[in-house]
Design an enzyme around this catalytic site. Structure first.
Site, PDB file in Angstrom:
ATOM      1  N   GLU A  82       0.840  -1.196   0.000  1.00  0.00           N
ATOM      2  CA  GLU A  82       0.000   0.000   0.000  1.00  0.00           C
ATOM      3  C   GLU A  82       0.877   1.248   0.000  1.00  0.00           C
ATOM      4  O   GLU A  82       0.393   2.352   0.238  1.00  0.00           O
ATOM      5  CB  GLU A  82      -0.959  -0.007   1.190  1.00  0.00           C
ATOM      6  CG  GLU A  82      -0.294  -0.060   2.543  1.00  0.00           C
ATOM      7  CD  GLU A  82      -1.202   0.472   3.650  1.00  0.00           C
ATOM      8  OE1 GLU A  82      -1.570  -0.332   4.505  1.00  0.00           O
ATOM      9  OE2 GLU A  82      -1.521   1.683   3.653  1.00  0.00           O
ATOM     10  N   CYS A 116      -3.580  -3.089   4.377  1.00  0.00           N
ATOM     11  CA  CYS A 116      -2.694  -4.185   4.777  1.00  0.00           C
ATOM     12  C   CYS A 116      -3.100  -5.525   4.186  1.00  0.00           C
ATOM     13  O   CYS A 116      -2.511  -6.556   4.513  1.00  0.00           O
ATOM     14  CB  CYS A 116      -2.654  -4.285   6.290  1.00  0.00           C
ATOM     15  SG  CYS A 116      -2.306  -2.711   7.044  1.00  0.00           S
ATOM     16  N   HIS A 246      -3.148 -10.073  11.822  1.00  0.00           N
ATOM     17  CA  HIS A 246      -2.536  -8.836  11.335  1.00  0.00           C
ATOM     18  C   HIS A 246      -2.308  -7.952  12.563  1.00  0.00           C
ATOM     19  O   HIS A 246      -3.183  -7.820  13.412  1.00  0.00           O
ATOM     20  CB  HIS A 246      -3.459  -8.126  10.339  1.00  0.00           C
ATOM     21  CG  HIS A 246      -3.022  -6.730  10.060  1.00  0.00           C
ATOM     22  ND1 HIS A 246      -1.758  -6.451   9.608  1.00  0.00           N
ATOM     23  CD2 HIS A 246      -3.651  -5.537  10.210  1.00  0.00           C
ATOM     24  CE1 HIS A 246      -1.628  -5.138   9.481  1.00  0.00           C
ATOM     25  NE2 HIS A 246      -2.763  -4.561   9.836  1.00  0.00           N
TER      26      HIS A 246
HETATM   27  N1  ACO Z   1       1.001   2.740  30.695  1.00  0.00           N
HETATM   28  C1  ACO Z   1       0.298   1.673  30.240  1.00  0.00           C
HETATM   29  N2  ACO Z   1      -0.753   1.790  29.367  1.00  0.00           N
HETATM   30  C2  ACO Z   1      -1.086   3.010  28.952  1.00  0.00           C
HETATM   31  C3  ACO Z   1      -0.404   4.178  29.415  1.00  0.00           C
HETATM   32  C4  ACO Z   1       0.681   3.990  30.320  1.00  0.00           C
HETATM   33  N3  ACO Z   1       1.394   5.011  30.774  1.00  0.00           N
HETATM   34  N4  ACO Z   1      -0.977   5.253  28.831  1.00  0.00           N
HETATM   35  C5  ACO Z   1      -1.974   4.791  28.034  1.00  0.00           C
HETATM   36  N5  ACO Z   1      -2.036   3.450  28.111  1.00  0.00           N
HETATM   37  C6  ACO Z   1      -2.928   2.551  27.379  1.00  0.00           C
HETATM   38  C7  ACO Z   1      -4.372   2.942  27.300  1.00  0.00           C
HETATM   39  O1  ACO Z   1      -5.061   2.563  28.468  1.00  0.00           O
HETATM   40  C8  ACO Z   1      -4.819   2.188  26.075  1.00  0.00           C
HETATM   41  O2  ACO Z   1      -4.969   0.820  26.391  1.00  0.00           O
HETATM   42  P1  ACO Z   1      -6.341   0.065  26.150  1.00  0.00           P
HETATM   43  O3  ACO Z   1      -6.610   0.143  24.673  1.00  0.00           O
HETATM   44  O4  ACO Z   1      -6.112  -1.327  26.611  1.00  0.00           O
HETATM   45  O5  ACO Z   1      -7.351   0.802  26.930  1.00  0.00           O
HETATM   46  C9  ACO Z   1      -3.605   2.246  25.153  1.00  0.00           C
HETATM   47  O6  ACO Z   1      -2.508   2.579  26.001  1.00  0.00           O
HETATM   48  C10 ACO Z   1      -3.692   3.247  24.002  1.00  0.00           C
HETATM   49  O7  ACO Z   1      -3.913   4.524  24.550  1.00  0.00           O
HETATM   50  P2  ACO Z   1      -5.119   5.450  24.065  1.00  0.00           P
HETATM   51  O8  ACO Z   1      -4.980   6.747  24.789  1.00  0.00           O
HETATM   52  O9  ACO Z   1      -6.394   4.699  24.167  1.00  0.00           O
HETATM   53  O10 ACO Z   1      -4.909   5.649  22.514  1.00  0.00           O
HETATM   54  P3  ACO Z   1      -3.946   6.638  21.725  1.00  0.00           P
HETATM   55  O11 ACO Z   1      -4.566   7.952  21.586  1.00  0.00           O
HETATM   56  O12 ACO Z   1      -2.561   6.554  22.228  1.00  0.00           O
HETATM   57  O13 ACO Z   1      -3.962   5.953  20.267  1.00  0.00           O
HETATM   58  C11 ACO Z   1      -4.032   4.209  18.664  1.00  0.00           C
HETATM   59  C12 ACO Z   1      -3.678   4.579  20.090  1.00  0.00           C
HETATM   60  C13 ACO Z   1      -5.520   4.452  18.398  1.00  0.00           C
HETATM   61  C14 ACO Z   1      -3.741   2.741  18.468  1.00  0.00           C
HETATM   62  C15 ACO Z   1      -3.167   5.053  17.698  1.00  0.00           C
HETATM   63  O14 ACO Z   1      -1.831   4.730  17.924  1.00  0.00           O
HETATM   64  C16 ACO Z   1      -3.470   4.828  16.244  1.00  0.00           C
HETATM   65  O15 ACO Z   1      -4.404   5.409  15.693  1.00  0.00           O
HETATM   66  N6  ACO Z   1      -2.649   4.002  15.545  1.00  0.00           N
HETATM   67  C17 ACO Z   1      -2.847   3.655  14.146  1.00  0.00           C
HETATM   68  C18 ACO Z   1      -3.805   2.506  14.068  1.00  0.00           C
HETATM   69  C19 ACO Z   1      -3.962   2.040  12.663  1.00  0.00           C
HETATM   70  O16 ACO Z   1      -3.118   2.165  11.823  1.00  0.00           O
HETATM   71  N7  ACO Z   1      -5.095   1.446  12.412  1.00  0.00           N
HETATM   72  C20 ACO Z   1      -5.317   0.830  11.146  1.00  0.00           C
HETATM   73  C21 ACO Z   1      -5.281  -0.623  11.401  1.00  0.00           C
HETATM   74  S1  ACO Z   1      -5.203  -1.502   9.950  1.00  0.00           S
HETATM   75  C22 ACO Z   1      -3.690  -1.165   9.410  1.00  0.00           C
HETATM   76  O17 ACO Z   1      -2.770  -1.764   9.849  1.00  0.00           O
HETATM   77  C23 ACO Z   1      -3.553  -0.157   8.405  1.00  0.00           C
END
Ligand code: ACO
Length: 404
Positions: A82, A116, A246
């Site tokens: 991609e 993906c 994935h």
């Molecule tokens: N210690 C431990 N855990 C923590 C801490 C910490 N200090 N701070 C946050 N967390 C946890 C949260 O509780 C959460 O866990 P949970 O999901 O089990 O509740 C996790 O970390 C993620 O934190 P969030 O605040 O919920 O999310 P964030 O705003 O950081 O975004 C996300 C995470 C959505 C995954 C982001 O990184 C993203 O958009 N990534 C891209 C995803 C993507 O590409 N999707 C397409 C999938 S298909 C493909 O592959 C193309």
């Protein structure tokens, strides 16, 4: 043809990487957010001397050389990616340089693209070719190559990069159970790349998580139905020795396996023990939407599925945790982790695979593994991939290099 599938594999990922712990400090994120919260250890990235073309050229030439395959023996080559390098010219045509040198230009196939999922589409095309009446007796080759780069913000630590090459033919150690396939395809805007001048996607992280889990449910139901139709008995997670997902980031893989366990609970399947049934009972009447939104269900199902996760999924998570999201290569890098960790104990095992590409396309399918003669033995595949050696020779970079 019998046992059509993957005969040989090679993986390449950039030698440059950044530790997620260092990235947390650099980004001012709370400690543990990327390592525990997302479940990632390290992220590979391409510097300006490499890209998806150079990575895939390396993976293909290395595979041909290490398994001693004559380039004239390749009759079909398909690429999943991609990462847009050119809006018309396929990555496959760049790879033809390797074959033209040996006088082979008689090779079918082009690129497949949908987030993906392109690698899986390419793999199905090549397997179907080998199983078809147009097969000419030569090998097929599938290449997955991507560089995942996100804009500054919460998605940036979920980047990564790699290329994987897979040789396809009959009598394979990694054989398709062709009848067992369940797909779910739909129109969604969870992750897409509308800005053609930018390598960054537009991503709605939360929506992509829900789309992924809904697609997983749907594929699992269809996979189970196909299994029961052709096998005569119901499928449960007890029938899968390993489940490979994935992996955009490891936390989603943990949630996904827990979701399958909850599905088994709802189907009253044999894989769920009495203690787990009791803990999951309060959630049995939730609607689909409520169940995706319930944090309590998410935590409880992860907890009761933990032991099975450690046995059936954990051995598949090594490379994705170390390299990051490799888009089309991610699922196959997770599978490569299993070969790396367990190659001597995989004879006769069934591996269930879940492929997801945003937008969205998804399929669940399965492999049956068996010991074969060298060079196509599972242990030789592990030796050739040399994942430990490749990880050891990486150079860690200061996180500021990728952050401006
Ligand atoms: N210690 C431990 N855990 C923590 C801490 C910490 N200090 N701070 C946050 N967390 C946890 C949260 O509780 C959460 O866990 P949970 O999901 O089990 O509740 C996790 O970390 C993620 O934190 P969030 O605040 O919920 O999310 P964030 O705003 O950081 O975004 C996300 C995470 C959505 C995954 C982001 O990184 C993203 O958009 N990534 C891209 C995803 C993507 O590409 N999707 C397409 C999938 S298909 C493909 O592959 C193309």
């Amino acid at each position: 043809n019998n046992d059509v599938g993957i005969l040989a594999m090679e993986i390449y990922f950039p030698p440059t990487c950044v530790q997620q712990e260092a990235l947390e400090v650099h980004d001012g994120a709370s400690k543990g957010k990327y390592t525990i919260g997302l479940g990632q250890d390290c992220m590979a990235f391409c510097t300006d001397v490499e890209d998806v073309i150079s990575m895939s050229l390396t993976a293909v030439s290395s595979l041909l050389e290490k398994y001693q395959i004559d380039p004239k023996q390749i009759g079909r080559l398909e690429v999943g990616s991609e990462t847009v390098i050119d809006k018309s010219k396929s990555i496959k045509t760049f790879l033809m340089q390797i074959f033209e040198e040996h006088g082979n230009t008689d090779i079918e196939g082009v690129d497949s693209t949908n987030a993906c999922y392109g690698g899986t589409a390419a793999l199905f095309n090549v397997v179907n070719w080998v199983e078809s009446s147009s097969w000419d007796g030569r090998y097929g080759l599938v290449v997955c190559t991507d560089s995942a780069v996100y804009a500054e913000g919460p998605a940036r630590p979920t980047g990564g990069a790699a290329a994987i090459a897979m040789l396809i033919g009959p009598n394979a150690p990694i054989a398709f159970e062709s009848k067992f396939r369940g797909s779910h395809m739909s129109h969604a805007y969870d992750f897409y790349k509308p800005n053609l001048a930018s390598e960054y996607p537009v991503v709605d992280g939360k929506l992509s998580q829900t789309c992924y889990l809904m697609a997983l449910d749907s594929c699992y139901k269809r996979f189970c139905a196909k299994f029961e139709k052709f096998q005569g008995n119901p499928f449960s997670l007890s029938d899968a020795d390993y489940v490979v997902f994935h992996s955009p980031y490891n936390k989603l893989v943990q949630k996904s396996f827990a979701r399958l366990y909850f599905m088994d609970f709802l189907r009253n399947a044999s894989s769920v023990d009495e203690a787990a049934k009791e803990k999951l009972a309060p959630y049995s009447s939730l609607s689909g939407d409520e169940s995706y939104a319930s944090r309590d269900l998410e935590k409880t199902s992860q907890q009761v599925a933990k032991q099975l996760y450690d046995a059936k999924v954990q051995p598949t998570t090594f490379v994705p945790k170390q390299v990051g999201n490799m888009y089309t290569a991610s699922l196959y890098a997770a599978f490569a982790s299993l070969i790396h960790n367990k190659h001597s104990e995989l004879d006769g095992k069934r591996v269930v695979m879940f492929s997801y590409g945003s937008g969205l396309t998804s399929t669940m399918f399965s492999f049956r593994l068996r010991e074969c003669q060298n060079p196509f033995s599972l242990s030789n595949i592990a030796t050739v991939m040399d994942i430990s050696g490749k990880l050891k020779s990486r150079h860690e970079k200061n996180s500021s290099i990728i952050c401006n």
